[in-house]
Design an enzyme around this catalytic site. Sequence first.
Site, PDB file in Angstrom:
ATOM      1  N   LYS A 121      -1.188  -7.155   1.408  1.00 43.72           N
ATOM      2  CA  LYS A 121      -0.913  -6.962   0.155  1.00 43.72           C
ATOM      3  C   LYS A 121      -1.623  -8.518  -0.176  1.00 43.72           C
ATOM      4  CE  LYS A 121       1.970  -3.127   0.698  1.00 43.72           C
ATOM      5  NZ  LYS A 121       3.643  -2.810  -0.162  1.00 43.72           N
ATOM      6  N   LYS A 202      -8.280   9.379   3.915  1.00 45.08           N
ATOM      7  CA  LYS A 202      -6.984  10.216   3.660  1.00 45.08           C
ATOM      8  C   LYS A 202      -7.242   9.793   2.578  1.00 45.08           C
ATOM      9  CE  LYS A 202      -3.590   8.848   6.591  1.00 45.08           C
ATOM     10  NZ  LYS A 202      -2.415   8.874   6.713  1.00 45.08           N
ATOM     11  N   LYS A 205      -3.511   8.834  -3.674  1.00 47.72           N
ATOM     12  CA  LYS A 205      -3.039   9.288  -5.311  1.00 47.72           C
ATOM     13  C   LYS A 205      -4.146   8.092  -6.429  1.00 47.72           C
ATOM     14  CE  LYS A 205       0.714   6.337  -5.760  1.00 47.72           C
ATOM     15  NZ  LYS A 205       0.470   4.958  -5.076  1.00 47.72           N
TER      16      LYS A 205
END
Length: 339
Positions: A121, A202, A205
């Site tokens: 991140k 995978k 969203k």
Amino acid sequence: MSESPEKPAGRPVVLTCAQPTGRLHLGNYLGAVLNWGRMQDDHDCYFGIVDQHAITVPTVPAELRDNTYSCLAQYVACGLDPARSRLFVQSHVLGHTELAWILGCLCPLGQLERMTQFKDKSRKQQSVDSGLLFYPVLMAADILLYNAALVPVGDDQKQHLELARDLAQKFNHRYSETFCIPEPFLSKVGSRIMSLQDPGAKMSKSDPNHAATVFITDRPEDVRRKIMSAVTDSGAEVRSGPDKPGVTNLLSIMSACTGRPVAALESEFAGRGYGDFKKAVADAVIATLDPVRVRYDELIKDKPELSRILKAGAEQAQATAFRTLSKVHRKVGFVERPR
Ligand code: TRP
């Protein structure tokens, strides 16, 4: 010691949390939330929406608020039951950040700097705030505050759970036996639902290809269109295997939605071609998601009901949190709060 009403005798405590990041997809549902729902039958469950974690990266306040309500409505629609479990928002329960501070005082800086999610991140941001570094300590506090025995988590959170275990052990060792050491609960069923357009990745969203992801609130016609346009593999045989990632993914989806083993589906569709098969997969997904979407549509319009759920969840979670926190304060040597 008498049993408190929040903690029926003998039921292990399960806790899991998720950030309020908008819409859940089929992978979240089949791989996670559905299994959490099943655990309610024989566990004492806490389900948290972690808004304090959400602000470790830049967030738009109005979106955070909307997403928190929407996330709650989706969880309830998916079967997390406020009558049996505690559904709460992290910032409503005093004690998460308090306990995080105390655990942070037992946590070497290097251990936080080595967390792979922190490294990932922080690479994506120009400047890194210390909240992002401290994130796993707050997560440890979420878990230990309720003395959770089992924590359903995805693979990406295993390292954070390991830290929670370390901190619990350290606290117990330095002060005295206080926390139960939480175990990860990794579910096998449905945990690898892949993108409909690229079965090597995978389902996500944030996939820019809108046909890749089925959201739990998608209309039936959209679900059907996405499944019918899913990539399949060469050959016309409906069977799973490493050379058939697309069909394998559709088989796992159908199996998770119907509860039927993959082998049974393979024999049912032997010699029948992809068209028929995809139609059946679409039917199964629609049958699974339709009641969820209908319930979500009702709930999201009913703010008073959502607020009632949050109030009850916060009150119950708070009672447990205060008990843990006063015990921790006493052990650390803080003077008892004057009443
Ligand atoms: N870090 C988790 C995630 O992003 C969310 C989380 C916060 C969590 N606190 C937790 C998960 C406690 C399990 C238990 O998925």
